[in-house]
Design an enzyme around this catalytic site. Sequence first.
Site, PDB file in Angstrom:
ATOM      1  N   GLN A 130      -0.914   0.360  -2.750  1.00 55.98           N
ATOM      2  CA  GLN A 130      -0.973   0.371  -1.296  1.00 55.98           C
ATOM      3  C   GLN A 130      -2.214  -0.309  -0.751  1.00 55.98           C
ATOM      4  O   GLN A 130      -2.295  -0.571   0.459  1.00 55.98           O
ATOM      5  CB  GLN A 130      -0.925   1.815  -0.784  1.00 55.98           C
ATOM      6  CG  GLN A 130      -2.177   2.629  -1.095  1.00 55.98           C
ATOM      7  CD  GLN A 130      -2.025   4.102  -0.763  1.00 55.98           C
ATOM      8  OE1 GLN A 130      -1.219   4.799  -1.370  1.00 55.98           O
ATOM      9  NE2 GLN A 130      -2.804   4.567   0.203  1.00 55.98           N
ATOM     10  N   CYS A 136       0.509   5.663   2.039  1.00 54.50           N
ATOM     11  CA  CYS A 136       1.129   6.407   0.944  1.00 54.50           C
ATOM     12  C   CYS A 136       2.469   7.007   1.363  1.00 54.50           C
ATOM     13  O   CYS A 136       3.437   7.035   0.586  1.00 54.50           O
ATOM     14  CB  CYS A 136       0.192   7.503   0.442  1.00 54.50           C
ATOM     15  SG  CYS A 136      -0.288   8.708   1.717  1.00 54.50           S
ATOM     16  N   HIS A 267      -1.592  13.403   0.874  1.00 55.94           N
ATOM     17  CA  HIS A 267      -1.148  12.207   0.162  1.00 55.94           C
ATOM     18  C   HIS A 267       0.328  12.302  -0.192  1.00 55.94           C
ATOM     19  O   HIS A 267       0.786  13.335  -0.699  1.00 55.94           O
ATOM     20  CB  HIS A 267      -1.989  12.052  -1.111  1.00 55.94           C
ATOM     21  CG  HIS A 267      -1.786  10.743  -1.830  1.00 55.94           C
ATOM     22  ND1 HIS A 267      -1.854   9.534  -1.201  1.00 55.94           N
ATOM     23  CD2 HIS A 267      -1.521  10.478  -3.138  1.00 55.94           C
ATOM     24  CE1 HIS A 267      -1.655   8.565  -2.091  1.00 55.94           C
ATOM     25  NE2 HIS A 267      -1.432   9.108  -3.264  1.00 55.94           N
ATOM     26  N   ASN A 284       2.284   7.469  -8.414  1.00 64.49           N
ATOM     27  CA  ASN A 284       1.352   7.215  -7.316  1.00 64.49           C
ATOM     28  C   ASN A 284       1.510   5.777  -6.830  1.00 64.49           C
ATOM     29  O   ASN A 284       2.304   5.007  -7.381  1.00 64.49           O
ATOM     30  CB  ASN A 284      -0.081   7.487  -7.787  1.00 64.49           C
ATOM     31  CG  ASN A 284      -1.027   7.804  -6.657  1.00 64.49           C
ATOM     32  OD1 ASN A 284      -0.714   7.626  -5.479  1.00 64.49           O
ATOM     33  ND2 ASN A 284      -2.211   8.285  -6.988  1.00 64.49           N
TER      34      ASN A 284
END
Length: 316
Positions: A130, A136, A267, A284
């Site tokens: 990102q 996110c 997140h 992630n």
Amino acid sequence: LQKMKVAFALVSILAVALAVEDAMYAPAFAAWRVQYNRTYANDVEANLRFEIFKDNVDKINKHNAEGHTYTMGLNQFADMTQHEFSSKMLGYKPRSADYVSPRVHTYNGEKLAASVNWITKGAVTGVKNQGQCGSCWAFSTCAGVEGAYQLAGHTLTSMAPQELVDCDKVDQGCNGGLMDNGFKYIEANGICNWNDYTYTARDGTCKKSSCTAVTKISGYTDVQQGSEDALASAANKAPISIACDAEPWQFYSGGIFSKNCGTQLDHGILAAGYQSGSYWLVKNSWGTSWGESGYIRLAYGTNECGLANAASYPQI
């Protein structure tokens, strides 16, 4: 005069000590800057980043010497304070107090698989990055849709988080958002693929008219809040968009992360599977140089980092 001499000697000793200390860290900092192609505007900024780097190296070494269930290591965030890291990388905005779930997935006592891995099942795209944009939530939304799209019988396709950053006006682009809102946007407007609406890591003007939506969704379901059994039940069916308290993840490099975070959700990520009684496998969006090739394993059974507190998934 004698006091002045003593003071001068002490200052000299301190200067030598600091020079020796800098010499210990300087090669690592230089190598790190080359590895991550890091440049600075001037010597003042470079010196500031060097001091932050030294503090972070000490923090990492101290942690690793204490024998935790996970290790820490230098990565692209090594010249950032924790505050800078949090403000730039964590962009989940919690649900409002008056939020009402459209549907709720609960655990009804059904038999759950001992382990699930949606990566090996072909429903998870490669790890993305990102950049220094709090998007996110958009990556988590897209990851949930990618899994649902593949499980509906289509070719695994990377969707476009940049479209959500630019066009989902309910959320705040690089300043954060909520996966549920992202799902609502895709339900109404569809979502283009990554190649047709490429990622820029910054807020931009909506270009929805320049691409064709790959898919819409028919809605989304929230998972019963705080229930890992309900989350596991949902994860038996598909990858699940989740939120976590990720502030302590800055230097995670491997192992099972446990007993080191709260439940202040900040997140958005993806639950890509689990090993019952051991860990959750979480994708992630900080690139493959972070964590375990872009993944983190979170301890199973303790609602680690609040991972079961705001989970949801779309329907196609």
